[in-house]
Structures are given as structure tokens and as C-alpha cells.
Design a protein around this motif. Sequence first.
Motif, PDB file in Angstrom:
ATOM      1  N   TYR A 261     -13.294  18.253  43.714  1.00  0.00           N
ATOM      2  CA  TYR A 261     -13.738  17.112  42.875  1.00  0.00           C
ATOM      3  C   TYR A 261     -13.429  17.515  41.440  1.00  0.00           C
ATOM      4  CZ  TYR A 261     -15.744  14.581  46.881  1.00  0.00           C
ATOM      5  OH  TYR A 261     -16.262  14.015  47.888  1.00  0.00           O
ATOM      6  N   TYR A 262     -13.495  18.634  40.883  1.00  0.00           N
ATOM      7  CA  TYR A 262     -13.164  18.600  39.458  1.00  0.00           C
ATOM      8  C   TYR A 262     -11.484  18.548  39.085  1.00  0.00           C
ATOM      9  CZ  TYR A 262     -12.554  21.661  35.286  1.00  0.00           C
ATOM     10  OH  TYR A 262     -12.278  21.958  34.074  1.00  0.00           O
ATOM     11  N   MET A 263     -10.730  18.867  40.207  1.00  0.00           N
ATOM     12  CA  MET A 263      -9.381  18.437  40.039  1.00  0.00           C
ATOM     13  C   MET A 263      -9.250  17.046  40.054  1.00  0.00           C
ATOM     14  SD  MET A 263      -7.635  20.973  39.132  1.00  0.00           S
ATOM     15  CE  MET A 263      -7.604  22.912  39.306  1.00  0.00           C
ATOM     16  N   LYS A 264      -9.699  16.348  41.024  1.00  0.00           N
ATOM     17  CA  LYS A 264      -9.636  14.863  41.301  1.00  0.00           C
ATOM     18  C   LYS A 264     -10.335  14.111  40.154  1.00  0.00           C
ATOM     19  CE  LYS A 264     -11.699  12.782  44.744  1.00  0.00           C
ATOM     20  NZ  LYS A 264     -12.320  11.392  44.368  1.00  0.00           N
ATOM     21  N   ASP A 265     -11.551  14.193  39.956  1.00  0.00           N
ATOM     22  CA  ASP A 265     -12.211  13.258  39.055  1.00  0.00           C
ATOM     23  C   ASP A 265     -12.288  13.959  37.797  1.00  0.00           C
ATOM     24  OD1 ASP A 265     -12.898  12.035  41.459  1.00  0.00           O
ATOM     25  OD2 ASP A 265     -14.659  13.122  41.665  1.00  0.00           O
ATOM     26  N   VAL A 266     -12.477  15.097  37.351  1.00  0.00           N
ATOM     27  CA  VAL A 266     -12.141  15.701  35.877  1.00  0.00           C
ATOM     28  C   VAL A 266     -10.980  15.717  35.302  1.00  0.00           C
ATOM     29  CG1 VAL A 266     -13.177  17.574  34.610  1.00  0.00           C
ATOM     30  CG2 VAL A 266     -14.535  16.573  36.294  1.00  0.00           C
ATOM     31  N   GLN A 267     -10.115  16.621  35.904  1.00  0.00           N
ATOM     32  CA  GLN A 267      -8.900  16.685  35.586  1.00  0.00           C
ATOM     33  C   GLN A 267      -7.771  15.882  35.830  1.00  0.00           C
ATOM     34  OE1 GLN A 267      -8.011  19.038  33.514  1.00  0.00           O
ATOM     35  NE2 GLN A 267      -9.756  20.318  33.312  1.00  0.00           N
ATOM     36  N   LYS A 268      -8.213  14.802  37.024  1.00  0.00           N
ATOM     37  CA  LYS A 268      -7.448  13.923  37.384  1.00  0.00           C
ATOM     38  C   LYS A 268      -5.871  14.149  37.666  1.00  0.00           C
ATOM     39  CE  LYS A 268     -10.213  10.567  34.888  1.00  0.00           C
ATOM     40  NZ  LYS A 268     -11.085  10.325  36.176  1.00  0.00           N
ATOM     41  N   VAL A 269      -5.594  14.938  38.594  1.00  0.00           N
ATOM     42  CA  VAL A 269      -4.283  15.591  39.035  1.00  0.00           C
ATOM     43  C   VAL A 269      -3.918  14.826  40.334  1.00  0.00           C
ATOM     44  CG1 VAL A 269      -4.706  17.700  37.821  1.00  0.00           C
ATOM     45  CG2 VAL A 269      -5.132  17.587  40.293  1.00  0.00           C
ATOM     46  N   GLN A 270      -2.518  15.044  40.750  1.00  0.00           N
ATOM     47  CA  GLN A 270      -2.118  14.332  41.975  1.00  0.00           C
ATOM     48  C   GLN A 270      -2.307  15.205  43.227  1.00  0.00           C
ATOM     49  OE1 GLN A 270      -0.980  11.412  42.343  1.00  0.00           O
ATOM     50  NE2 GLN A 270      -0.796  10.939  40.103  1.00  0.00           N
ATOM     51  N   PRO A 271      -2.220  14.910  44.407  1.00  0.00           N
ATOM     52  CA  PRO A 271      -2.589  15.676  45.425  1.00  0.00           C
ATOM     53  C   PRO A 271      -1.526  17.008  45.580  1.00  0.00           C
ATOM     54  CG  PRO A 271      -2.767  13.547  46.250  1.00  0.00           C
ATOM     55  CD  PRO A 271      -2.191  13.348  44.946  1.00  0.00           C
ATOM     56  N   SER A 272      -0.190  16.722  45.282  1.00  0.00           N
ATOM     57  CA  SER A 272       0.724  17.841  45.279  1.00  0.00           C
ATOM     58  C   SER A 272       0.527  18.810  44.096  1.00  0.00           C
ATOM     59  CB  SER A 272       2.000  17.391  45.351  1.00  0.00           C
ATOM     60  OG  SER A 272       2.285  16.336  43.907  1.00  0.00           O
ATOM     61  N   GLU A 273       0.055  18.323  42.998  1.00  0.00           N
ATOM     62  CA  GLU A 273      -0.454  19.192  42.105  1.00  0.00           C
ATOM     63  C   GLU A 273      -1.336  20.084  42.018  1.00  0.00           C
ATOM     64  OE1 GLU A 273       1.459  16.477  38.079  1.00  0.00           O
ATOM     65  OE2 GLU A 273      -0.587  16.333  38.740  1.00  0.00           O
TER      66      GLU A 273
ATOM     67  N   LEU B 133     -12.538  20.945  29.017  1.00  0.00           N
ATOM     68  CA  LEU B 133     -11.899  22.072  29.017  1.00  0.00           C
ATOM     69  C   LEU B 133     -10.309  21.728  29.468  1.00  0.00           C
ATOM     70  CD1 LEU B 133     -12.138  25.239  28.593  1.00  0.00           C
ATOM     71  CD2 LEU B 133     -12.159  25.270  31.178  1.00  0.00           C
ATOM     72  N   HIS B 134      -9.417  22.177  28.555  1.00  0.00           N
ATOM     73  CA  HIS B 134      -7.797  21.891  28.890  1.00  0.00           C
ATOM     74  C   HIS B 134      -7.620  22.493  30.509  1.00  0.00           C
ATOM     75  CE1 HIS B 134      -3.275  22.240  28.562  1.00  0.00           C
ATOM     76  NE2 HIS B 134      -3.774  21.229  27.378  1.00  0.00           N
ATOM     77  N   LEU B 135      -6.641  21.909  30.917  1.00  0.00           N
ATOM     78  CA  LEU B 135      -6.236  22.211  32.434  1.00  0.00           C
ATOM     79  C   LEU B 135      -5.651  23.632  32.188  1.00  0.00           C
ATOM     80  CD1 LEU B 135      -5.596  21.430  35.169  1.00  0.00           C
ATOM     81  CD2 LEU B 135      -3.491  20.536  34.661  1.00  0.00           C
TER      82      LEU B 135
ATOM     83  N   GLY C 273     -22.982  17.111  39.540  1.00  0.00           N
ATOM     84  CA  GLY C 273     -21.426  17.153  39.418  1.00  0.00           C
ATOM     85  C   GLY C 273     -20.631  18.666  39.592  1.00  0.00           C
ATOM     86  N   PRO C 274     -19.230  18.761  39.653  1.00  0.00           N
ATOM     87  CA  PRO C 274     -18.650  19.767  40.025  1.00  0.00           C
ATOM     88  C   PRO C 274     -18.951  20.818  38.761  1.00  0.00           C
ATOM     89  CG  PRO C 274     -17.189  17.940  39.273  1.00  0.00           C
ATOM     90  CD  PRO C 274     -18.236  17.500  39.467  1.00  0.00           C
ATOM     91  N   MET C 275     -18.950  20.531  37.606  1.00  0.00           N
ATOM     92  CA  MET C 275     -19.366  21.579  36.643  1.00  0.00           C
ATOM     93  C   MET C 275     -20.695  22.133  36.878  1.00  0.00           C
ATOM     94  SD  MET C 275     -17.668  19.661  33.226  1.00  0.00           S
ATOM     95  CE  MET C 275     -18.172  20.841  32.141  1.00  0.00           C
ATOM     96  N   GLY C 276     -21.678  21.345  37.260  1.00  0.00           N
ATOM     97  CA  GLY C 276     -22.789  21.910  37.550  1.00  0.00           C
ATOM     98  C   GLY C 276     -22.909  23.038  38.568  1.00  0.00           C
ATOM     99  N   VAL C 277     -21.844  22.602  39.584  1.00  0.00           N
ATOM    100  CA  VAL C 277     -21.605  23.524  40.815  1.00  0.00           C
ATOM    101  C   VAL C 277     -21.112  24.836  40.212  1.00  0.00           C
ATOM    102  CG1 VAL C 277     -20.343  23.944  42.931  1.00  0.00           C
ATOM    103  CG2 VAL C 277     -21.598  21.715  42.552  1.00  0.00           C
ATOM    104  N   PHE C 278     -20.388  24.819  39.213  1.00  0.00           N
ATOM    105  CA  PHE C 278     -19.748  26.007  38.877  1.00  0.00           C
ATOM    106  C   PHE C 278     -20.792  26.899  38.324  1.00  0.00           C
ATOM    107  CE2 PHE C 278     -15.558  23.684  38.344  1.00  0.00           C
ATOM    108  CZ  PHE C 278     -15.106  24.314  39.394  1.00  0.00           C
TER     109      PHE C 278
END
Length: 503
Positions: free
Chosen positions: A76-88, A144-146, A212-217
Motif C-alpha cells: 500500500y505504501y508503493m501503491k498509495d503513497v509513492q504511486k508506482v506502476q505494478p511492474s515498477e 520521503l523521496h522514492l 496507514g502504511p507509515m504507521g505500520v512501519f
Amino acid sequence: MKGVIMQEEGNQEEPYGESVEEYKPKRGFWDCLCIPIQWFSMLSREMHWSFIFGVVVIYGISQGLGVALAEVGTKYYMKDVQKVQPSEAQIYKGITSIPWVVKPIWGLLTDVLPFFGYRRRPYFIFAGIIGVVSMLLLSLHENLHLVLALLSLTAGSAGVAIADVTIDACVAQNSISHPSLAADMQSLCAASSSIGSLFGFFISGVFVHLIGPMGVFGLMTIPAGLVVSVGFLLYEPRMHHTSYRQVKQNFVDASKAMWTTLKSEDVWRPCLYMYLSIALSLDVREGMFYWYTESKGGPSFSQESVGFIFSISSVGSLLGAILYQYALKEYAFRNLLFWTQLIYGLSGMLDLVLVLRWNLKFGIADYVFVVIVESIAQMTNRLKWMPMLVLSSKLCPSGIEGTFFALLMSIDNVGLLSAAWGGGFVLHILRITRTRFDNIWLAILIRNILRITPLWLLFLVPRADPNSSILPTTETMDSEVVIETSDSKNVELVSLVHSVDAK
């Protein structure tokens, strides 16, 4: 008179028979419940309780619960926070697993570079500190930058990998000193990991939804802190008068021992099979995750549902560990791997049924069907994985257990990295994005076909069973390497493996 004697003997035997019947133990629910406790007690008697504690913390809490939280949180961090594609996301997943590829480095350090007279304890402390710092960085910085996010995720993965390779060294060392308990130790590791994953996935979706995913971290700092406690509590004899002048030579000698052992035919052949069987099973789970949650024609699972699905499916992994321990651990490696690989490949076709929506035609709800599919996949993957772990532990030369077991596991992790990047390449070529899933069925079909191909490579696996002694005795070795780890004790390293029973 003879009749009287026989009658007296009969009278003496009668109460004895009644006594046996009266006190005959009956196995009930409580006895079955006590079996795992008795098993833990037996392992604690044979080995030290702190070793069992370390296995439970590292495999159960750090890798099981912690990795489960991290997996869902990262998705969810990659999908919702960083907003990257599935292949990425698939490629980035491979990058964060690189610390697991270089496990031999961590293993070599634990074997030849002690600190303050200890070979294992300082590395647990170091691994836990890395995990705490990296997870805090991810949880406290909103934008945070990718690149920095990937570095933090990779550092957190490195902390788990260092702790893993250190406890693996302890397991391999105990497997050599207690060969009859090698399968039991792997069962303990697998059961701890499965139970931890079960609980971790169960709470992951809820916590992602609530904090949220950041809280999980942020929650991930707790397992990392427990890893530090293992470093303080683990029983390990202290090495006195350690000569650090010998460290460089120890590295050289250990590397030579590993290379000499690895180039033996009886070692590199199963290693090659391990790599190919994993690499050929392309990892397209990131594409499936996006389809689960984003596709308009898909199930559109919520965060809580995703966590519950992964949690329930972890039961399959636990059942696989239990099934191996009580029914399959005595079977020959090659025979067991044939059936598990076959079932693993065929079960992947159920994903195809799901994405083509055929399950709805049969009246099976998406949630129920996904739980069934994931449970079968977890169980067969665990059954396929455990005999290779037992085989790997038996190939470890004494003195460099951590290094060589880490080398064998890094081969598997290179396979996982190849599968992840190969799956990302397939997702990219088939143009599967955050909003486009027309070809997701083709990616699954390609993966399933490749899963069957390792069946033609089983000749690389020995026919030996887990009770066989795979490493030769000292008398049958052609060469030996001696590494000085202290001023008063030399560790003899097995450097060449010649034969496997019943090959």
C-alpha cells in the motif's frame, strides 16, 4: 497340585490384566494439546532454551509477524503513497531483497569475525538496531523521496537478513551436533514463521486501514527491538584470546573451503535445482495485488480484506509445516519434491480461474475462492521449501555453518530476485498497469507453464532421505582446510563432498 498352581497363577494374572486396562492411558484433547509443549521441552533439553527463544523471535516475530506487516504495508505504501506502476513495484521489490542475495557476506562475518569474543550475539544486536532506525525513518517522514524510501526499505531488509543468517548459523551448527533433530529444528523454524505470518497478516490490513502504511512501519520497530534482546540473551560460549591478526587469513581459508565444497558435484547439482525451481516460477503477485484492489472488473478488496486473506492463507503454510513434520519428513528428497512441485504448478491454474471470473459462474464468491487459492499455494510452497532447507543444512561444513548455509540460501534468494524481476518484465511487456489488466491472465498462464518445467530437472536432486549423512567423514576427504578462530582452538572445515547415499 499342578491344577492348584495353575489356578493361583491365573488369579495372579487376572488383577494384573485389570490393572493394565484400568491404567491404560487414553489420548484425549489435553494430551494432544500437550504434544507441542513436550516437543518444545525436548528441544530445550537437547539444546539451550535461549536458542529456542531466538528461533521463535527471529522466525516467528521478526520474519513471520514483522515481514507480514511489512509486506502489506509496503504494497500500500508503493501503491498509495509513492504511486508506482505494478511492474515498477515488482522491480523495487527485487531491489529491497538484495540484502538476502548477499547473505554469504553476513554468514562469513558471523563465522570468522567475532566481537568481544562472540560470533553470533553482536550480529543480532547490530541487525536489530538497523531495523529500528530504518523503520523509524520511514514512519516519521511523510514526503520521503522514492530513492530514500527504497534505501530505508533495503536497510530494514538487511536487518532482517543479518538476523536470519545468524540464526541460520545456529540452526546449522545444532543440526551438525544433533543430526537426528535436524528435521525437528526446521519444523520449529517453519512453524514459528507460519504462526507469526498468520497473526501478522491478520492484523496488517486493520492497521493499514487505521494508521496507514507509515504507521505500520512504526510498529515494525517492535520486532526489531526483540531481535536486539536475542543478542543479549542467547547462550554462546565466549572465545578468549581471539587473534584478530588471523581474520584476513580466516576469510581467505573460509572462501577456499566454500568454493572447494561448492564445486563438488553432490553440492552444486541440488543448488542448481534450487535456483532454477524458484527462478522459473515468475513472481507476478504485485500485478495480482493491483488487480485485487484497483481493477473495476476485479474483486475490489478493501485493506482489511487483503490482510484477512493473507492471514487465513497463512494457515496453509502452517498446515504444510505440520504435514511435513508428522507425515513427510522421512521421505527421500527427490520423491517429495516431485509431488510438491507438480501440485505447486497445477495449483497456480486456480489464479487463472479467478482472473477469468469463472469462479463466479460456479457460484463461488471471490473472497472464498481467493482464500482457497492462497492457502493451497502457501501449503505447497512450504512443502516444497522444507526438504530443501533440510538438505541445505546437511551440506554445511563444520566451522563455517553460517557462511555456507547463507551461501545456499543466497542461491535461493537469487532465484527469488530473478523471479521478481522476470515477473516485472512480463508485466511490463504485457502492458499491465494500475488501470489496465487485459493481459493479466496471460502473465499467469506463462508463470504456471514455467512452474512445471523443474520436474525435468529433478535428476539434480539426490535420492537421499533426511536421515542420511550427506557430508563425508574426515577419513574420506581428499583435502582439509583448517581455520584458526582462537589461540587455543582450531576448527576443521570439511571442504569436499563426494557422495550422496543411494544416488
